[in-house]
Design an enzyme around this catalytic site. Structure first.
Site, PDB file in Angstrom:
ATOM      1  N   CYS A   1      37.931   4.548  34.706  1.00 44.09           N
ATOM      2  CA  CYS A   1      39.532   4.354  35.268  1.00 44.09           C
ATOM      3  C   CYS A   1      40.041   5.752  35.765  1.00 44.09           C
ATOM      4  CB  CYS A   1      40.276   3.540  34.245  1.00 44.09           C
ATOM      5  SG  CYS A   1      40.671   4.458  32.679  1.00 44.09           S
TER       6      CYS A   1
ATOM      7  N   LYS B   1     -10.026   2.100   2.335  1.00 43.96           N
ATOM      8  CA  LYS B   1     -10.288   1.709   0.831  1.00 43.96           C
ATOM      9  C   LYS B   1     -11.543   2.222   0.391  1.00 43.96           C
ATOM     10  CE  LYS B   1      -8.348  -2.749   2.880  1.00 43.96           C
ATOM     11  NZ  LYS B   1      -8.548  -4.053   2.873  1.00 43.96           N
TER      12      LYS B   1
ATOM     13  N   LYS C   1      -0.359   6.088   8.065  1.00 50.58           N
ATOM     14  CA  LYS C   1       0.780   5.521   9.170  1.00 50.58           C
ATOM     15  C   LYS C   1       0.602   6.693  10.270  1.00 50.58           C
ATOM     16  CE  LYS C   1       2.889   2.003   7.410  1.00 50.58           C
ATOM     17  NZ  LYS C   1       4.090   1.961   7.176  1.00 50.58           N
TER      18      LYS C   1
ATOM     19  N   LYS D   1      -4.805  -1.154  10.736  1.00 54.38           N
ATOM     20  CA  LYS D   1      -3.777  -1.774   9.861  1.00 54.38           C
ATOM     21  C   LYS D   1      -2.899  -2.786  10.988  1.00 54.38           C
ATOM     22  CE  LYS D   1      -0.229  -0.975   6.464  1.00 54.38           C
ATOM     23  NZ  LYS D   1       0.781  -1.512   7.090  1.00 54.38           N
TER      24      LYS D   1
ATOM     25  N   GLU E   1     -10.097   0.301   8.111  1.00 51.98           N
ATOM     26  CA  GLU E   1      -9.682  -0.910   8.963  1.00 51.98           C
ATOM     27  C   GLU E   1      -8.465  -0.742   9.699  1.00 51.98           C
ATOM     28  OE1 GLU E   1      -9.273  -4.066   5.999  1.00 51.98           O
ATOM     29  OE2 GLU E   1     -11.146  -3.523   4.997  1.00 51.98           O
TER      30      GLU E   1
ATOM     31  N   CYS F   1      38.476   9.805  32.535  1.00 51.74           N
ATOM     32  CA  CYS F   1      37.511   8.513  32.406  1.00 51.74           C
ATOM     33  C   CYS F   1      36.662   8.433  33.381  1.00 51.74           C
ATOM     34  CB  CYS F   1      38.315   7.264  31.903  1.00 51.74           C
ATOM     35  SG  CYS F   1      37.507   5.731  31.892  1.00 51.74           S
TER      36      CYS F   1
ATOM     37  N   LEU G   1       0.904  -1.035   0.087  1.00 52.09           N
ATOM     38  CA  LEU G   1       0.002   0.028   0.106  1.00 52.09           C
ATOM     39  C   LEU G   1       0.839   1.319   0.055  1.00 52.09           C
ATOM     40  CD1 LEU G   1      -2.609  -1.078   2.826  1.00 52.09           C
ATOM     41  CD2 LEU G   1      -2.983  -0.840   0.516  1.00 52.09           C
TER      42      LEU G   1
HETATM   43  S1  IVH Z   1      -5.342  -4.414   2.141  1.00 53.96           S
HETATM   44  C1  IVH Z   1      -3.967  -4.876  -2.057  1.00 53.96           C
HETATM   45  N1  IVH Z   1      -6.103  -4.275   4.827  1.00 53.96           N
HETATM   46  O1  IVH Z   1      -0.471  -3.802   5.208  1.00 53.96           O
HETATM   47  C2  IVH Z   1      -4.080  -4.250  -0.572  1.00 53.96           C
HETATM   48  N2  IVH Z   1      -3.532  -4.480   4.364  1.00 53.96           N
HETATM   49  O2  IVH Z   1       0.968  -2.231   3.388  1.00 53.96           O
HETATM   50  C3  IVH Z   1      -3.821  -5.353   0.325  1.00 53.96           C
HETATM   51  N3  IVH Z   1      -2.407  -5.026   6.238  1.00 53.96           N
HETATM   52  O3  IVH Z   1       0.840  -6.148   3.205  1.00 53.96           O
HETATM   53  C4  IVH Z   1      -3.446  -4.936   1.543  1.00 53.96           C
HETATM   54  N4  IVH Z   1      -3.920  -4.753   7.898  1.00 53.96           N
HETATM   55  O4  IVH Z   1      -0.106  -7.146   5.370  1.00 53.96           O
HETATM   56  C5  IVH Z   1      -4.862  -4.408   4.024  1.00 53.96           C
HETATM   57  N5  IVH Z   1      -7.023  -4.024   6.904  1.00 53.96           N
HETATM   58  C6  IVH Z   1      -5.747  -4.053   6.123  1.00 53.96           C
HETATM   59  C7  IVH Z   1      -4.417  -4.402   6.709  1.00 53.96           C
HETATM   60  C8  IVH Z   1      -3.329  -4.762   5.671  1.00 53.96           C
HETATM   61  C9  IVH Z   1      -2.557  -4.915   7.652  1.00 53.96           C
HETATM   62  C10 IVH Z   1      -1.034  -4.991   5.875  1.00 53.96           C
HETATM   63  C11 IVH Z   1      -0.769  -6.151   4.894  1.00 53.96           C
HETATM   64  C12 IVH Z   1      -0.237  -5.654   3.678  1.00 53.96           C
HETATM   65  C13 IVH Z   1       0.468  -4.201   4.224  1.00 53.96           C
HETATM   66  C14 IVH Z   1       0.290  -3.295   3.187  1.00 53.96           C
END
Ligand code: IVH
Length: 676
Positions: free
Chosen positions: A417, A296, A320, A122, A120, A414, A88
């Site tokens: 020592c 998403k 992030k 992460k 969602e 030091c 991502l």
């Molecule tokens: S979607 C095509 N959803 O983040 C996109 N990824 O940087 C597929 N990850 O490799 C990823 N939680 O291991 C997605 N709710 C989530 C996630 C998630 C963790 C991780 C996943 C992926 C990485 C992408």
């Protein structure tokens, strides 16, 4: 073996038990909502086990008793994913999230008002792809490079949140689901506690613990590790996938998968941004670590219209979190002395919980760095974990500085020592000039015995301190003259540990020559340089008699390295340590160079990229070189193999571009016979 006829009633009973057990595992691990007690569950489990023991033919791949099977014969086999597992793009703040939404809008031809988003958490774990054939779990793989991962099916089977069988009467013939395996915070803490007690190295964070647990050759180890998994998408299916991502998630839940908690849909990017910022604040309330939020586009029709770049989909983005920052107070600034005599100021602070662990110390590196940040005792400071691992002081909150707080001064003597200290022109480091300084002695021995160098298992910092205190050792040469009687006098040593350490010391006598060279701790000679030097001067005698000119003639060796090497071998103290090592029977030359010629990898050139699991890079290089091959640092047309580990860098792309053969760790083991 005579085949027993299986009565139909037993068959039916086994099927029923299997289904019930799988259902209850789902209630327990995927929904967190069990409907029977643990004891009742165990009873059902025992019944099934009894039947299967009597009629082994009744064992099916989806049987809950198969969660722990036999270990695979060798490493992990590569598996090609059906759909590419993309990564991502990142957004680091609300503005970048907005910019993402604008790109989405443009991509859809300016109809952005009709876009809905799903948010969602992460999960910070390991991405996996799970394959089900006719509803039965048949294959599980790591993400690998996105195209080819590693087959870790037996290990994934042990993760209770991985359904062995889908909860559907008409499952698709084939479906590949993606998700994230993670280790809950509490399990991570427990695991590290146990490892500390057993004297094993601890994991830096839950993600590493999850990755390490999944890449075990013995699934029983994985099974003991309390892993969980959430799923967040269907990568491939022969059946229908719902038209919206939110429905896709519902569908996954119906199939028996555990979903992430707190998934939510929003009609605008502003609301999605609020969700991100809310969880940025509340992330520590969760029982597991997250490193962000994934946003998403909900409609799969819109997703398809947006498509993907070669790296990541255009319909999703990872928000992030910045590293967490906390304030605390500096109680004192201590100055530690390392093996090369360098004085390092370290801030000792009131304990503060930041980035997933309690922090009390942060290095201030050197005099200039303390001046630059102007850290003083009594200061309130902002701390965070750099790279999410190493604590650092970001800055001082000067408003809160107590009156009269004075500047930090590097000590003139030091702290260990009391010898004079020196700071050379143009250098950042201040050094203790006394080569016999106990702190240096300790540091040199710890370095020598350490993993990258002579790798003496069991000779850790505590044992070294004890041996020094008792006067049993004074330099690295003495290690090989330590006796059982000595060790018996150390607190905590029992017959078994004495025996183990004696064996480990003995084994170190036969390390490759470069390890000895590195272990001696010559200034500017790191592990890589030691290997470069050992190749040209494959014995102590050769290198100790080399002139500066001869040393500089070697590619990669500059004047300061050449000078410190000749300086080292000019010192009488160092020469007597070397003599002691020789008397102790430590290998002083690289006989392997003789074996090298005509080895099976003769004239083959390797480039290493990414992290390997089973070896350090040095070990892999050593194996290659022992078989006659060569390791270089950059990929060219002349490269024969690129060995790619986890998270490979641009070297992998380069290899692909040039058509150089890329091998993974399993392949490497096969070629070299290593690790088998
Ligand atoms: S979607 C095509 N959803 O983040 C996109 N990824 O940087 C597929 N990850 O490799 C990823 N939680 O291991 C997605 N709710 C989530 C996630 C998630 C963790 C991780 C996943 C992926 C990485 C992408």
């Amino acid at each position: 073996m005579s085949k027993k006829v299986i009565p139909a009633s037993v068959k039916a009973e086994a099927r029923k038990l299997r289904e019930e057990l799988n259902y209850h595992t789902y209630r327990y691990y995927s929904l967190d909502d069990p409907v029977i007690s643990d004891a009742e569950y165990d009873e059902l489990y025992r019944k099934l086990l009894d039947i299967e023991e009597e009629y082994p033919l009744l064992v099916t791949a989806d049987s809950p008793t198969r969660r722990v099977g036999p270990p695979p014969a060798e490493g992990f086999t590569p598996v090609r994913h059906r759909g590419r597992m993309l990564s991502l793009d990142n957004a680091f703040n609300a503005d970048e999230l907005k910019a993402f939404a604008e790109r989405v809008g443009r991509g859809l031809g300016g109809r952005s008002s009709s876009v809905e988003y799903v948010c969602e958490l992460k999960m910070d774990g390991v991405a996996v792809a799970l394959t089900y054939e006719d509803g039965v779990f048949t294959k599980g793989a790591t993400r690998g490079d996105g195209e080819v991962g590693e087959d870790i099916t037996p290990n994934l089977r042990t993760v209770p949140a991985v359904p062995l069988k889908l909860l559907s009467d008409k499952p698709p013939t084939l479906i590949e689901v993606i998700g994230e395996v993670f280790m809950p915070e509490a399990s991570f803490q427990n695991l590290n506690k146990e490892r500390l007690e057993k004297g094993e190295p601890v994991f830096a964070n839950p993600r590493n613990a999850a990755a390490g647990s999944l890449r075990q050759l013995n699934p029983a180890v994985t099974a003991s590790r309390s892993l969980s998994m959430v799923t967040f998408g269907v990568a491939f299916s022969t059946g229908e996938i719902p038209q919206h991502h939110s429905e896709e998630l519902d569908y996954l839940r119906e199939l028996g998968f555990r979903l992430g908690e707190h998934n939510a849909g929003y009609p605008t990017i502003e609301e999605a941004a609020d969700y991100c910022l809310t969880w940025q604040e509340k992330r520590r309330e969760l029982e597991y670590e997250i490193d962000g939020v994934v946003v998403k586009v909900d409609s799969r029709v819109q997703q398809a219209a947006l498509g993907a770049t070669s790296k990541s989909p255009r319909w999703a983005i990872a928000f992030k979190f910045p590293p967490e920052e906390k304030t605390t107070r500096v109680e004192r600034i201590l100055v530690s002395v390392g093996r090369t005599g360098v004085l390092t100021p370290v801030a000792v602070m009131e304990p503060v919980f930041v980035g997933g662990s309690t922090v009390t110390h942060a290095t201030l590196h050197n005099e200039d760095e303390v001046k630059r940040k102007d850290v003083r005792v009594g200061d309130t400071v902002i701390v965070r974990k750099a790279g999410d691992v190493i604590p650092e002081i970001v800055k001082v909150v000067t408003d809160k500085r107590p009156r009269g707080a004075s500047h930090f001064e590097m000590p003139a003597r030091c702290p260990v020592c009391n010898s004079k200290v020196e700071r050379e022109e143009g250098e950042a480091a201040t050094r203790c000039v006394n080569i016999a300084c106990p702190a240096q002695t300790f540091g040199r021995i710890a370095h020598f015995a350490g993993r990258g160098a002579m790798d003496i298992d069991g000779l850790g910092e505590v044992t070294i301190s004890l041996l020094l205190e008792k006067g049993f050792i004074a330099d690295v040469g003495d290690i090989f003259f330590v006796t059982r009687e000595h060790l018996n006098q150390l607190p905590g040593f029992k017959d078994k540990s004495v025996e183990n350490l004696m064996n480990a010391i003995d084994a170190a006598r036969d390390r490759p020559f470069w390890r000895l060279l590195y272990g001696l701790g010559i200034r500017h000679v790191g592990a890589h340089m030691a290997q470069v030097l050992a190749k040209e001067f494959p014995s102590v005698d050769a290198i100790s008699s080399a002139s500066e000119e001869q040393l500089i003639a070697v590619e990669g060796v500059g004047p300061s390295i050449a000078e410190s090497v000749t300086f080292f071998f000019d010192q009488q103290e160092n020469l007597s340590v070397v003599e002691k090592l020789r008397k102790a029977g430590v290998r002083m030359a690289d006989e392997a160079r003789v074996i090298r010629r005509g080895g099976p990898l003769e004239k083959k050139t390797f480039v290493l990229t990414g992290a390997l699991e089973g070896f350090t890079r040095e070990e892999a290089s050593e194996i290659i070189e022992e078989l006659g091959g060569r390791v270089t640092s950059s990929v060219s047309k002349k490269t024969d193999y690129v060995l790619a580990g986890e998270e490979p860098g641009s070297k992998l792309d380069k290899a692909r571009e040039l058509g150089v053969q890329v091998i993974d760790e399993a392949e490497f083991k096969r070629i070299t016979g290593a690790g088998t």
